[in-house]
Design a protein around this motif. Structure first.
Motif, mmCIF file in Angstrom:
data_model
loop_
_atom_site.group_PDB
_atom_site.id
_atom_site.type_symbol
_atom_site.label_atom_id
_atom_site.label_comp_id
_atom_site.label_asym_id
_atom_site.label_seq_id
_atom_site.Cartn_x
_atom_site.Cartn_y
_atom_site.Cartn_z
ATOM 1 N N VAL A 137 61.536 59.808 27.750
ATOM 2 C CA VAL A 137 61.460 58.499 27.321
ATOM 3 C C VAL A 137 62.147 58.106 25.960
ATOM 4 C CG1 VAL A 137 59.572 56.732 26.677
ATOM 5 C CG2 VAL A 137 59.301 58.246 28.681
ATOM 6 N N LEU A 138 61.710 58.860 24.923
ATOM 7 C CA LEU A 138 62.560 58.715 23.606
ATOM 8 C C LEU A 138 63.871 58.595 23.805
ATOM 9 C CD1 LEU A 138 62.228 58.452 20.307
ATOM 10 C CD2 LEU A 138 61.936 60.755 20.623
ATOM 11 N N GLY A 139 64.609 59.717 24.617
ATOM 12 C CA GLY A 139 65.852 59.890 24.292
ATOM 13 C C GLY A 139 66.498 58.577 25.111
ATOM 14 N N PHE A 140 65.735 58.130 26.249
ATOM 15 C CA PHE A 140 66.315 56.980 26.713
ATOM 16 C C PHE A 140 66.306 55.707 26.245
ATOM 17 C CE2 PHE A 140 66.669 53.835 30.524
ATOM 18 C CZ PHE A 140 67.867 54.625 31.373
ATOM 19 N N SER A 141 65.207 55.377 25.486
ATOM 20 C CA SER A 141 64.951 54.345 24.605
ATOM 21 C C SER A 141 66.139 54.416 23.524
ATOM 22 C CB SER A 141 63.566 54.256 24.034
ATOM 23 O OG SER A 141 63.331 53.179 23.120
ATOM 24 N N MET A 142 66.460 55.463 22.800
ATOM 25 C CA MET A 142 67.365 55.499 21.600
ATOM 26 C C MET A 142 68.955 55.209 22.458
ATOM 27 S SD MET A 142 65.868 58.675 19.633
ATOM 28 C CE MET A 142 67.317 58.646 18.439
ATOM 29 N N LEU A 143 68.978 55.631 23.495
ATOM 30 C CA LEU A 143 70.199 55.574 24.342
ATOM 31 C C LEU A 143 70.509 54.077 24.650
ATOM 32 C CD1 LEU A 143 72.932 56.558 25.572
ATOM 33 C CD2 LEU A 143 71.409 57.174 27.564
ATOM 34 N N THR A 144 69.375 53.293 25.063
ATOM 35 C CA THR A 144 69.444 51.992 25.102
ATOM 36 C C THR A 144 69.724 51.187 24.069
ATOM 37 O OG1 THR A 144 67.789 52.318 26.974
ATOM 38 C CG2 THR A 144 67.990 50.039 25.671
ATOM 39 N N ASN A 145 69.144 51.622 22.881
ATOM 40 C CA ASN A 145 69.372 50.867 21.701
ATOM 41 C C ASN A 145 70.771 50.934 21.223
ATOM 42 O OD1 ASN A 145 68.357 49.507 19.128
ATOM 43 N ND2 ASN A 145 68.813 51.399 18.156
ATOM 44 N N TRP A 146 71.580 52.136 21.116
ATOM 45 C CA TRP A 146 72.804 52.253 20.506
ATOM 46 C C TRP A 146 73.866 51.936 21.450
ATOM 47 C CZ3 TRP A 146 73.120 52.355 15.653
ATOM 48 C CH2 TRP A 146 72.089 52.399 14.903
ATOM 49 N N LEU A 147 73.262 52.128 22.827
ATOM 50 C CA LEU A 147 74.604 51.104 23.760
ATOM 51 C C LEU A 147 74.776 49.886 23.699
ATOM 52 C CD1 LEU A 147 76.276 51.471 26.312
ATOM 53 C CD2 LEU A 147 74.085 50.808 27.803
ATOM 54 N N ALA A 168 71.862 50.777 33.831
ATOM 55 C CA ALA A 168 72.708 50.820 32.833
ATOM 56 C C ALA A 168 72.819 49.536 32.195
ATOM 57 C CB ALA A 168 74.128 51.672 32.944
ATOM 58 N N TRP A 169 73.402 48.384 33.070
ATOM 59 C CA TRP A 169 73.506 47.233 32.805
ATOM 60 C C TRP A 169 72.131 46.528 32.125
ATOM 61 C CZ3 TRP A 169 77.964 45.250 32.086
ATOM 62 C CH2 TRP A 169 79.092 45.412 32.755
ATOM 63 N N LEU A 170 71.169 46.924 32.758
ATOM 64 C CA LEU A 170 69.990 46.173 31.973
ATOM 65 C C LEU A 170 69.725 46.717 30.724
ATOM 66 C CD1 LEU A 170 67.307 44.703 32.563
ATOM 67 C CD2 LEU A 170 66.316 46.589 33.431
ATOM 68 N N GLN A 171 69.964 48.133 30.581
ATOM 69 C CA GLN A 171 69.987 48.657 29.229
ATOM 70 C C GLN A 171 71.021 47.846 28.199
ATOM 71 O OE1 GLN A 171 70.884 52.841 30.414
ATOM 72 N NE2 GLN A 171 69.756 53.183 28.636
ATOM 73 N N LEU A 172 72.181 47.475 28.656
ATOM 74 C CA LEU A 172 73.020 47.012 27.908
ATOM 75 C C LEU A 172 72.602 45.640 27.371
ATOM 76 C CD1 LEU A 172 75.891 46.915 26.570
ATOM 77 C CD2 LEU A 172 76.793 46.190 28.850
ATOM 78 N N ALA A 173 72.464 44.834 28.345
ATOM 79 C CA ALA A 173 71.771 43.389 28.268
ATOM 80 C C ALA A 173 70.596 43.339 27.311
ATOM 81 C CB ALA A 173 71.533 42.835 29.390
ATOM 82 N N MET A 174 69.420 44.200 27.319
ATOM 83 C CA MET A 174 68.509 44.039 26.496
ATOM 84 C C MET A 174 68.756 44.415 25.023
ATOM 85 S SD MET A 174 65.847 45.779 29.230
ATOM 86 C CE MET A 174 64.472 46.176 28.064
ATOM 87 N N SER A 175 69.548 45.563 25.062
ATOM 88 C CA SER A 175 69.964 45.969 23.538
ATOM 89 C C SER A 175 70.782 44.986 22.941
ATOM 90 C CB SER A 175 70.816 47.308 23.610
ATOM 91 O OG SER A 175 70.987 47.865 22.256
ATOM 92 N N MET A 176 72.018 44.494 23.471
ATOM 93 C CA MET A 176 73.060 43.459 23.081
ATOM 94 C C MET A 176 71.966 42.113 22.559
ATOM 95 S SD MET A 176 76.196 43.580 25.116
ATOM 96 C CE MET A 176 76.939 42.295 24.347
ATOM 97 N N LEU A 177 71.136 41.904 23.421
ATOM 98 C CA LEU A 177 70.262 40.708 22.988
ATOM 99 C C LEU A 177 69.140 40.847 21.828
ATOM 100 C CD1 LEU A 177 69.199 37.714 23.346
ATOM 101 C CD2 LEU A 177 67.415 38.700 25.174
#
Length: 318
Positions: free
Chosen positions: A126-136, A205-214
């Motif tokens: 969970v932690l790794g995926f959250s960090m990945l989302t943030n930096w993507l 992955a697209w959802l990760q990208l959209a959430m983090s960019m916002l």
């Protein structure tokens, strides 16, 4: 071999502390040259409307970041409720901002999630995926900003707009490569330094990208509003993105002094020091300190809830 490895680890730790000390000396030296009465006057001059709008964006950013671990829940399949997951993520993020990643983002997640019943492997994923989302999101947003909206660097800097465009293209390429990997190696598990990391579907992955960019865009918007829109938003966003990485590299808790130094270095030729530092002090109060107070209270409530759950399990097992 073990002695060599230990010596290398000691050398890296010494280098990190030396770098930290150097940054601290530079920050103190810079602080002595600042007219703090001017800074306080600039802080008081920020309109209430701007403060309220900035506070709304800060709250939106914290709320959005609190949903990052929900993506990790989807990937791991654990059964903690959404409200519980968001509360843990918010607490960890607030402490991460003020005390550093190891204390906040990592230690608090492991403590709270383990007390709520998750095993270490699940927490790590969970932690790794959250960090990945943030930096993507950071990679793609910073790449786009540096490529298409290069900031006006100080005249005495050696790097120009073309250098920033090249850096932006590299960052964009890294983000696109991740999306391509998700399209090709869907649901693949990778072993990274003994930890498992799952490649999500392209849709995830697209959802990760959209959430983090916002989220990164909202953070930049907070500072832009506190600067009372005196500079173009893309330029303020670009400087904030540079400062974010500088804070991570220096390992200074909360990026204290680093954020301010980056803004003064990159925008000091455009706005007075007092204006910049006044806005950044307001930003720290709204985005760092106020959420920390709320997170501290939420942490106590979460600990009490976890204790009740543990006592309930013990009673049921008897």
């Amino acid at each position: 071999m073990a002695r060599a490895t230990g010596g290398w680890a000691l050398a890296k730790r010494a280098a990190a502390w030396l770098f930290f000390a150097l940054v601290l000396v530079l920050v103190v030296r810079q602080a002595r040259t600042i007219d703090w009465s001017e800074v306080l006057d600039s802080l008081r001059a920020i309109p209430l409307q701007a403060l309220l709008a900035a506070a709304a964006l800060a709250a939106g950013s914290h709320l959005l970041y609190s949903t990052f671990d929900l993506l990790g829940r989807r990937m791991t399949g654990h059964r903690l409720g959404s409200a519980v997951v968001m509360r843990v993520t918010f607490i960890s993020y607030a402490f991460n901002l003020n005390l550093g990643a190891l204390v906040g983002g990592v230690a608090f997640r492991y403590r709270l999630y383990s007390r709520l019943g998750l095993d270490n492997l699940t927490i790590t994923r969970v932690l790794g995926f959250s960090m990945l989302t943030n930096w993507l999101g950071y990679l793609v947003l910073a790449g786009a900003v540096f490529c298409f909206f290069p900031m006006q660097l100080p005249p005495d800097w050696k790097m120009d707009g073309e250098g920033l465009r090249i850096l932006g293209a590299v960052l964009l390429a890294a983000g696109v490569a991740y999306l391509g990997l998700c399209a090709i190696a869907r649901q693949h598990t990778w072993q990274i330094r003994g930890h498992e990391l799952d490649t999500p579907s392209l849709r995830m992955a697209w959802l990760q990208l959209a959430m983090s960019m916002l989220n990164w865009s909202l953070i930049g918007g907070v500072i832009w509003l506190l600067l009372q829109r005196q500079l173009p938003y893309p330029e303020v966003l670009a400087v904030m993105l540079v400062a974010a990485v500088a804070g991570v590299i220096t390992h200074v808790p909360g990026g204290l002094g680093v954020l301010e130094a980056v803004f003064l270095a990159l925008l000091g030729h455009r706005l007075p020091q007092g204006t910049l530092l006044g806005a950044l002090l307001a930003y720290r109060a709204l985005y760092y300190l106020l959420p920390l107070l709320i997170a501290a209270m939420a942490y106590v409530a979460t600990e009490l809830r976890a204790r009740r759950l543990r006592d309930g399990r013990l009673s049921a097992s008897r």
